[in-house]
Design an enzyme around this catalytic site. Structure first.
Site, PDB file in Angstrom:
ATOM      1  CB  ILE A  11    -105.110 -16.710  27.905  1.00 53.73           C
ATOM      2  CG1 ILE A  11    -103.866 -17.471  27.442  1.00 53.73           C
ATOM      3  CG2 ILE A  11    -106.344 -17.612  28.032  1.00 53.73           C
ATOM      4  CD1 ILE A  11    -103.305 -18.430  28.477  1.00 53.73           C
ATOM      5  N   GLY A  32    -113.850 -20.748  34.222  1.00 51.85           N
ATOM      6  CA  GLY A  32    -112.611 -19.986  34.195  1.00 51.85           C
ATOM      7  C   GLY A  32    -111.909 -20.015  32.857  1.00 51.85           C
ATOM      8  CB  VAL A  33    -108.262 -20.379  32.055  1.00 53.96           C
ATOM      9  CG1 VAL A  33    -107.422 -20.681  30.830  1.00 53.96           C
ATOM     10  CG2 VAL A  33    -107.749 -19.145  32.755  1.00 53.96           C
ATOM     11  CG  ASP A  34    -111.266 -26.195  30.878  1.00 60.27           C
ATOM     12  OD1 ASP A  34    -110.870 -26.334  29.709  1.00 60.27           O
ATOM     13  OD2 ASP A  34    -111.735 -27.130  31.553  1.00 60.27           O
ATOM     14  CB  THR A 123    -104.372 -18.628  40.709  1.00 64.79           C
ATOM     15  OG1 THR A 123    -104.747 -18.235  39.384  1.00 64.79           O
ATOM     16  CG2 THR A 123    -102.886 -18.913  40.774  1.00 64.79           C
ATOM     17  N   GLY A 124    -107.493 -20.101  40.347  1.00 64.88           N
ATOM     18  CA  GLY A 124    -108.926 -19.804  40.362  1.00 64.88           C
ATOM     19  C   GLY A 124    -109.654 -20.688  41.364  1.00 64.88           C
ATOM     20  CE1 TYR A 126    -109.928 -27.453  40.126  1.00 62.06           C
ATOM     21  CE2 TYR A 126    -107.782 -27.872  39.186  1.00 62.06           C
ATOM     22  CZ  TYR A 126    -109.130 -28.128  39.233  1.00 62.06           C
ATOM     23  OH  TYR A 126    -109.684 -29.060  38.392  1.00 62.06           O
TER      24      TYR A 126
END
Length: 169
Positions: A11, A32-34, A123-124, A126
């Site tokens: 992303i 993760g994404v964060d 979805t990670g 969490y």
């Protein structure tokens, strides 16, 4: 009419107006994404998040809400931070997951963003089942009243990509 697509990839490499960050409530980075968004975007994102925490978001961002910051070194103009719910088998939290998508699009509209990239929120770590998260995300975006012209779901792995792609039919 909004165009909804999905791609497999990173992303942080998307050329869009706004990238949605699956943030934690502290807004101060994480995994993760964060973590990837904070690392790729550089210190300007963290500085903007600290400003938010020093002001209206002193206790952090609540689950289902969204707020924007600069995108720092990312090619996007903005990062829209949203806090997804932790999955629970005992309590239906799907309205909170849908709210993440609606609120992110609301913020995108306020910013004037026309293209927005979303990750697979919750979805990670969490633990939200990816097939259910894909269904909620796509249904919510399809039903949203927004000026955003393109929503791109950017999925890091093949399993998530396949789950979201299955919702496009």
């Amino acid at each position: 009419m909004i165009t909804i697509t999905c791609v497999q990839g990173d992303i942080t490499h998307q050329h869009v107006d706004a990238i949605v960050n699956a943030a934690n409530s502290s807004l101060l980075g994480g995994g993760g994404v964060d973590g990837a968004i904070h690392r790729a975007g550089g210190p300007d994102i963290l500085a903007a998040c600290r400003e938010l925490r020093a002001g209206h978001y002193g206790k952090g961002l609540r689950t289902g809400q969204a707020v924007s910051t600069t995108a720092g070194r990312l090619s996007a103009h903005w990062v829209i931070h949203t806090v997804g719910p932790v999955y629970s088998q005992e309590e239906d939290r799907s309205a909170l997951l849908a709210s993440c998508h609606r609120e992110s699009l609301r913020v995108a509209d306020e910013l004037g963003a026309r293209t927005v990239a979303f990750p697979a929120i919750s979805t990670g770590v969490y633990r939200w089942p990816v097939e259910d998260a894909a269904r909620i995300a796509v249904e919510t975006v399809r039903a949203a009243e927004t000026n955003v012209e393109e929503v791109r779901f950017v999925l890091f792995d093949e399993r998530a990509y396949e789950a979201f792609a299955a919702q496009m039919t």
